[in-house]
Design an enzyme around this catalytic site. Sequence first.
Site, short mmCIF file in Angstrom:
data_model
loop_
_atom_site.label_atom_id
_atom_site.label_comp_id
_atom_site.label_asym_id
_atom_site.label_seq_id
_atom_site.Cartn_x
_atom_site.Cartn_y
_atom_site.Cartn_z
N HIS A 8 -7.06 1.35 5.01
CA HIS A 8 -9.40 1.85 5.78
C HIS A 8 -9.62 0.63 6.51
CE1 HIS A 8 -8.55 6.19 6.30
NE2 HIS A 8 -8.54 6.19 4.91
N HIS B 211 -9.61 -1.94 2.87
CA HIS B 211 -8.21 -2.91 2.88
C HIS B 211 -8.19 -3.97 3.84
CE1 HIS B 211 -7.79 0.21 -0.50
NE2 HIS B 211 -8.14 -1.28 -0.98
N ARG C 18 -7.85 -3.52 -6.97
CA ARG C 18 -8.49 -3.15 -8.16
C ARG C 18 -6.78 -2.00 -8.58
NH1 ARG C 18 -11.83 1.32 -6.98
NH2 ARG C 18 -13.17 1.24 -8.68
N THR D 276 0.58 -1.41 -0.47
CA THR D 276 0.05 -0.06 -0.11
C THR D 276 0.34 0.92 -0.44
OG1 THR D 276 -1.90 1.32 1.09
CG2 THR D 276 0.22 -0.27 2.21
N ARG D 277 0.50 2.08 -0.90
CA ARG D 277 0.91 3.55 -0.54
C ARG D 277 -0.52 4.84 0.29
NH1 ARG D 277 -0.24 3.61 -6.05
NH2 ARG D 277 -0.81 4.99 -6.59
#
Length: 387
Positions: A200, A203, A289, A195-196
Amino acid sequence: MSLIPPHGGTLVDRILKGDAAAKASQEAKNLKNITLSPREAFDLEMIAIGAFSPLVGFLGEQDFARVCREMRLANGVVWPIPVILSPADEVTAKINVGERVALNDPKGRLLAVMSVTEKYRHDKDLEIPNVYKTTDDAHPGVKIVRGQGNFNLAGPIDVITPTHEPEFPEYRLPPAKTREAFAAKGWSTVAAFQTRNPIHRSHEYLTKVALEMTDGLLIHPLVGETKSDDIPAETRMACYQTLVDLYYNKDKTMLTVMPLAMRYAGPREAVLHTIIRKNYGVTHFIVGRDHAGVGNYYGTYDAQKIFDQFDLPKDLGVTILKFEHTAWCNKCEAVVSTKTCPHGPADKVAPSGTKVREMLKAGQRPPQEFSRPEVADILIKWAQLAE
Ligand SMILES: [Zn+2]
């Protein structure tokens, strides 16, 4: 109990130890030197620590061409994005094949010594459309390639210092160390989440679904070079740590960082992210996605579809966990996807990114079905200071 083998079979370690490092530092004083771009410096660190295994240096011409055309190194091993050293033309003009050169970070501090084995034309017309699927200069990855030199230098690197500014040193575990940690915890299957952005509820759900299938979970944010409008790494790390402390089983979850410079190459970058995680000892990789995309250059699920081109067990050996878009559904009272819930968009709690930023700036927490309140509070502090 056994861990997944590294990509290409051997975990690379290009960091010189003891006397060898001192000798190379001494040697570097008499060598021509090259100042690396921020991306090249991050790439050097990734090579040094084995995260880019089996690479031992910057790519030569045959590897470069086959990577662009077929997503493979010259020896057939899958590799999706060129890792190249491409200094300004006036710098490469002074460097000859067979020479040893010193590589310095963007601030001029010595990182490594490289044996130059090749100097070749940087075929940007081959690289850009193949890797980025666009030639638009507004694409941040394309823009960087256009600004690089017209020649590449290749050769193995001997690294004295992987980086002089290790952000988050306590979280910066190289692949050899995450592998040790997984073995010590008795994990042979590990799911990783790249992740970058702050994590929330949606996720958080993906990571927990993944963990239901594996022994452990690695939350593995990227802290290398990102776009200027991405949320700063410090703020993100505070969010991740708070979330892990309050909402994850700490015996089953690890939080460490990866110093990769984003390319925003969407599908091909998803393949690179998978290979890197395999080197860290990961067996299951979450691809959601729009993975590693930017703007509207890639289709929503392109980064999942690209894996269909490979013989996965043979070419990668990692299980790809493909997830649909998820959000809280008020009727189901759970985080769901179109795969698991029959209700429409009106029942979903999915505020737009713009709406969330507005709320944070105004000091308001987004709905708790969207974001954990403790995470929201960290983001409110950042949003208000960023004004
Ligand atoms: Zn529902």
